[in-house]
Design an enzyme around this catalytic site. Structure first.
Site, short mmCIF file in Angstrom:
data_model
loop_
_atom_site.label_atom_id
_atom_site.label_comp_id
_atom_site.label_asym_id
_atom_site.label_seq_id
_atom_site.Cartn_x
_atom_site.Cartn_y
_atom_site.Cartn_z
N HIS A 98 19.48 23.65 41.36
CA HIS A 98 18.34 24.26 42.06
C HIS A 98 18.08 23.65 43.45
O HIS A 98 16.94 23.36 43.80
CB HIS A 98 17.08 24.14 41.21
CG HIS A 98 17.07 25.04 40.00
ND1 HIS A 98 17.73 26.23 39.94
CD2 HIS A 98 16.43 24.90 38.78
CE1 HIS A 98 17.52 26.80 38.75
NE2 HIS A 98 16.75 26.01 38.04
N HIS A 168 11.31 31.25 40.16
CA HIS A 168 11.41 30.57 38.86
C HIS A 168 10.10 30.62 38.08
O HIS A 168 9.69 29.63 37.47
CB HIS A 168 11.87 29.13 39.07
CG HIS A 168 12.62 28.53 37.93
ND1 HIS A 168 12.03 28.29 36.70
CD2 HIS A 168 13.90 28.13 37.80
CE1 HIS A 168 12.93 27.75 35.90
NE2 HIS A 168 14.08 27.64 36.54
N GLU A 301 15.15 34.75 35.90
CA GLU A 301 15.51 34.45 37.29
C GLU A 301 16.59 35.41 37.79
O GLU A 301 17.76 35.27 37.42
CB GLU A 301 16.02 33.00 37.37
CG GLU A 301 15.09 31.98 36.74
CD GLU A 301 15.83 30.72 36.27
OE1 GLU A 301 16.57 30.14 37.08
OE2 GLU A 301 15.66 30.33 35.11
C1 GLA Z 1 17.06 26.79 35.04
C2 GLA Z 1 18.22 26.18 34.38
C3 GLA Z 1 17.79 25.38 33.22
C4 GLA Z 1 16.73 24.38 33.60
C5 GLA Z 1 15.60 25.09 34.29
C6 GLA Z 1 14.56 24.15 34.84
O1 GLA Z 1 16.62 27.93 34.49
O2 GLA Z 1 19.20 27.12 33.99
O3 GLA Z 1 18.88 24.72 32.62
O4 GLA Z 1 17.29 23.40 34.45
O5 GLA Z 1 16.04 25.86 35.33
O6 GLA Z 1 14.19 23.18 33.97
#
Ligand code: GLA
Length: 334
Positions: A98, A168, A301
């Site tokens: 991210h 997110h 997402e």
């Molecule tokens: C995303 C990732 C997850 C996790 C979340 C945040 O969706 O795919 O594995 O890291 O973000 O915690």
């Protein structure tokens, strides 16, 4: 639009802006260009925090605009135009997740424009930030249209780079604190999903959903197969996978029998990361009263596939000078 002071981050004043119509009320904050609250039919449908400290403490990217590259990049490395790039390894010191240590989720965004029904944010991401090439200028606009939240993204670069932006938000259409996402019916118009390895990095293989716990095409409760004996579910501790859309519309929907609310998703993106809050155990209650619990809500997402910079078989994620990155995503509440 109602704007109020939300706190200070990185020596900068951060505000929260609330706007909407007779159907939807949305609150967003400059910190991470995050959705703080989305109320529909008197129901809070997004997990958020009552004050800025909740967001500063947050490690789960609540409501945030994620970038420069959402999700994981294997070993934080990729090559582009003959150059090799090394990104920040912010996940367990071995993967890039991210956008790195201070991804766009933790930057204070500038308000570029405010109207009665929306807000447009701007962020400048300098060349070399978290290891990415190119100065990137990004705009994200949140707008309320009838009973929909519409998010539009735009970005331009001065050097070849990779880009994957997403929002997110963790949705709970049954009402935050009222029921968990296992009770809710998810539909995804996807015939395949990206298989992952033990580090949640795609192997490059797109697996057919048919006949597996990953088949959501006709809609089923998230809890129905989440505990099934399936290696992919075991690795992730639930769903944490990118589904590839099959072209049918809406691309996805989620509904709660309890609240009677359905949210439909329409997007220009090729896929959706479905993350059922498997690591959601932080001591950071939503709206100061609802504890964070595993599967409390689901992050949906819309984005490109994880690790695309290293996966030639996945849709392209490269942005070059003179081009414009765009994304249009609609969350429609019924
Ligand atoms: C995303 C990732 C997850 C996790 C979340 C945040 O969706 O795919 O594995 O890291 O973000 O915690």
């Amino acid at each position: 639009m109602e704007t109020s002071f939300f706190g200070k981050a990185q020596d900068t004043d951060v505000f929260i802006h609330t706007f909407g119509n007779d159907k939807i009320t949305l609150s967003v904050t400059d910190y991470g260009a995050r959705v703080v609250s989305l109320r529909y039919k008197n129901t809070e449908c997004v997990c958020g925090f009552s004050d800025l400290s909740g967001y500063i403490k947050d490690t789960e990217y609540h409501g945030s605009t994620v970038g420069r590259y959402a999700n994981r990049i294997s070993d934080g490395k990729f090559s582009l135009g003959g150059e090799s790039y090394t990104l920040a390894l912010n996940e367990k010191g071995v993967e890039h997740l991210h956008g790195g240590n201070t991804g766009y989720s933790d930057r204070v965004w500038e308000v570029a424009e405010k109207t009665s029904d929306g807000i447009k944010y701007r962020l400048f991401s300098p060349d070399g930030e978290e290891g990415y090439p190119g100065n990137l200028e990004i705009f994200v606009r949140f707008k309320v249209e009838d009973s929909s939240l519409v998010i539009d993204y735009e970005a331009t670069t001065d050097k070849d780079t990779v880009i994957n932006l997403t929002n997110h938000s963790y949705f709970n259409v049954g009402g935050v604190g009222c029921e968990n996402c296992r009770e809710q019916t998810l539909m995804i118009n996807a015939d395949s999903y990206a298989e992952v390895d033990e580090k949640l990095i795609p192997t490059g293989k797109l697996v057919q959903c048919a006949g597996t716990p990953f088949d959501f095409r006709t809609g089923k409760k998230i809890g129905k197969d989440i505990g099934a004996m399936d290696r992919q579910l075991e690795i992730a501790g639930g769903y944490d996978h990118c589904f590839v859309f099959n072209g049918k519309s809406p691309m996805a929907s989620i509904s709660s029998e309890k609240s009677g609310i359905t949210m439909e998703i329409y997007t220009t993106e090729p896929g959706i990361q479905v993350y059922t809050g498997n690591f959601m155990t932080e001591d950071n209650p939503f709206f100061a009263k609802y504890p964070q619990r595993t599967n409390e809500a689901v992050a949906l997402e819309c984005n490109k596939l994880p690790d695309s910079p290293n996966q030639p078989g996945f849709p392209c994620c490269i942005l070059r000078p003179g081009e414009r990155y765009t994304q249009h995503t609609v969350y429609k509440f019924i």
